[in-house]
Design a protein around this motif. Structure first.
Motif, PDB file in Angstrom:
ATOM      1  N   ILE A   7      40.854  48.139  37.925  1.00 18.85           N
ATOM      2  CA  ILE A   7      39.837  47.693  38.875  1.00 18.85           C
ATOM      3  C   ILE A   7      40.063  46.206  39.135  1.00 18.85           C
ATOM      4  CG2 ILE A   7      38.125  49.393  38.145  1.00 18.85           C
ATOM      5  CD1 ILE A   7      36.708  47.129  36.621  1.00 18.85           C
ATOM      6  N   PRO A   8      39.671  45.699  40.295  1.00 17.76           N
ATOM      7  CA  PRO A   8      39.879  44.283  40.617  1.00 17.76           C
ATOM      8  C   PRO A   8      39.187  43.358  39.620  1.00 17.76           C
ATOM      9  CG  PRO A   8      39.357  45.521  42.598  1.00 17.76           C
ATOM     10  CD  PRO A   8      39.092  46.436  41.431  1.00 17.76           C
ATOM     11  N   PHE A   9      39.810  42.236  39.366  1.00 17.29           N
ATOM     12  CA  PHE A   9      39.284  41.258  38.415  1.00 17.29           C
ATOM     13  C   PHE A   9      37.894  40.770  38.811  1.00 17.29           C
ATOM     14  CE2 PHE A   9      39.349  36.769  36.718  1.00 17.29           C
ATOM     15  CZ  PHE A   9      39.261  37.118  35.380  1.00 17.29           C
ATOM     16  N   LYS A  10      37.662  40.614  40.115  1.00 14.12           N
ATOM     17  CA  LYS A  10      36.377  40.080  40.563  1.00 14.12           C
ATOM     18  C   LYS A  10      35.221  41.034  40.292  1.00 14.12           C
ATOM     19  CE  LYS A  10      37.117  41.595  45.370  1.00 14.12           C
ATOM     20  NZ  LYS A  10      37.301  41.092  46.762  1.00 14.12           N
ATOM     21  N   HIS A  11      35.534  42.284  39.971  1.00 12.34           N
ATOM     22  CA  HIS A  11      34.490  43.255  39.664  1.00 12.34           C
ATOM     23  C   HIS A  11      34.244  43.391  38.166  1.00 12.34           C
ATOM     24  CE1 HIS A  11      35.341  45.401  43.752  1.00 12.34           C
ATOM     25  NE2 HIS A  11      34.633  44.301  43.888  1.00 12.34           N
ATOM     26  N   THR A  12      35.009  42.657  37.362  1.00 14.40           N
ATOM     27  CA  THR A  12      34.833  42.725  35.915  1.00 14.40           C
ATOM     28  C   THR A  12      33.791  41.709  35.461  1.00 14.40           C
ATOM     29  OG1 THR A  12      36.543  41.063  35.424  1.00 14.40           O
ATOM     30  CG2 THR A  12      37.264  43.363  35.676  1.00 14.40           C
ATOM     31  N   THR A  13      33.256  41.915  34.275  1.00 16.01           N
ATOM     32  CA  THR A  13      32.258  40.983  33.733  1.00 16.01           C
ATOM     33  C   THR A  13      32.834  39.584  33.598  1.00 16.01           C
ATOM     34  OG1 THR A  13      31.175  42.766  32.503  1.00 16.01           O
ATOM     35  CG2 THR A  13      30.749  40.504  31.776  1.00 16.01           C
ATOM     36  N   MET A  14      34.050  39.493  33.097  1.00 17.52           N
ATOM     37  CA  MET A  14      34.681  38.190  32.911  1.00 17.52           C
ATOM     38  C   MET A  14      34.886  37.481  34.244  1.00 17.52           C
ATOM     39  SD  MET A  14      38.290  37.293  31.080  1.00 17.52           S
ATOM     40  CE  MET A  14      38.934  35.626  31.137  1.00 17.52           C
ATOM     41  N   GLY A  15      35.370  38.222  35.226  1.00 21.80           N
ATOM     42  CA  GLY A  15      35.597  37.633  36.535  1.00 21.80           C
ATOM     43  C   GLY A  15      34.312  37.122  37.155  1.00 21.80           C
ATOM     44  N   LYS A  16      33.240  37.889  37.027  1.00 19.33           N
ATOM     45  CA  LYS A  16      31.957  37.495  37.604  1.00 19.33           C
ATOM     46  C   LYS A  16      31.371  36.278  36.896  1.00 19.33           C
ATOM     47  CE  LYS A  16      30.692  42.190  39.082  1.00 19.33           C
ATOM     48  NZ  LYS A  16      29.769  43.328  38.837  1.00 19.33           N
TER      49      LYS A  16
END
Length: 267
Positions: free
Chosen positions: A251-260
């Motif tokens: 899944i895209p990084f921007k959708h991960t907890t860390m990315g957010k």
């Protein structure tokens, strides 16, 4: 040659080679980043542990496996199995060593019985994308660090080194197979993450990112120098998170907890 002669226009966007200030401060910023790397190692150990899958790390132009040692050390500490490319100095001769890289890839796949992730720094990332495009059955995902796949002969501050080493002009790509030249900007058919920095003093950051993200392609922006990307704490954390995804569940990084939480200001 004047700066104006290095400009190109893509639609409304003007792309220039990085400023002389960014170039001249590359070494200092990279040295500072190395200190930040050692200071951040305890924090970086909080990243989830990996699944021991193999990761092939490709160095940048005119560099060797020595430059990727901090990155490989960190990946090993997070339970991945990183490997050197074992081909000495990267002399921008992909068309001559492609089969050797592929053999190395197959060797690692056979040893582990699973697909291999490839992390490529600068020109090494261009190689990684091309190898993954030609042999997607052996590649789990690709992560590039400041790799100018969007314009390999475009705006950069390293052409004079290339011309000195190869004896060829950067603008003269006749020695590179036409198929490779045309395919370089195209994303491979595997999950691909392009990490780039707008403070890159070596290559134009616009050439280091996908022009349009897709279902399995993405761009991740960080802050830092080009020659410090391999030990940049923000880069290492992102790589560790990307590699931690289960195969087939990308899944895209921007959708991960860390990315957010930590990278949202870049999206």
């Amino acid at each position: 040659m004047s700066d104006e002669e290095y400009h190109i226009f893509t639609g409304k966007e003007e792309i220039k080679r990085p400023s002389k200030l960014l170039l001249l401060t590359e070494l200092g910023r990279a040295s500072f980043g190395l200190g930040a790397y050692f200071m951040s190692l305890p924090w970086l150990q909080f990243m989830p542990k990996g699944d021991e899958h193999p990761v092939l790390v490709l160095p940048g132009f005119m560099t060797t496996d020595t430059t990727t040692a901090p990155l490989r050390f960190y990946l090993k500490s997070r339970n991945y199995t990183p490997y050197r490319w074992k081909m000495g100095r990267n002399l921008a001769n992909f068309h001559e060593i492609e089969e050797k890289i592929y053999d190395r890839l197959l060797e690692l796949k056979d040893i582990h019985g699973r697909k291999v992730s490839i992390v490529g720094w600068s020109l090494g990332g261009v190689y990684a994308r091309e190898i993954a495009r030609r042999h997607p059955d052996a590649v789990r995902q690709v992560i590039t660090l400041g790799s100018p796949f969007g314009g390999i002969t475009g705006e950069n501050n390293i052409e004079w080194i290339y011309e000195m080493v190869t004896g060829r002009k950067v603008s003269e790509v006749d020695h590179i197979p036409e198929e490779i030249v045309q395919n370089i900007p195209k994303a491979p058919p595997v999950p691909t993450t392009a990490i780039y920095s707008k403070a890159d003093g070596v290559v134009a950051w616009q050439h280091c990112m996908e022009k349009k993200e897709g279902p399995i392609t993405e761009n991740v922006q960080v802050t830092g120098s080009h020659i410090g990307l391999g030990h940049n704490p923000a880069v290492l954390a992102c790589i560790a998170e990307r590699l931690n995804q289960r195969e087939g569940e990308w899944i895209p990084f921007k959708h991960t907890t860390m990315g957010k939480l930590f990278y949202s200001h870049y999206f």
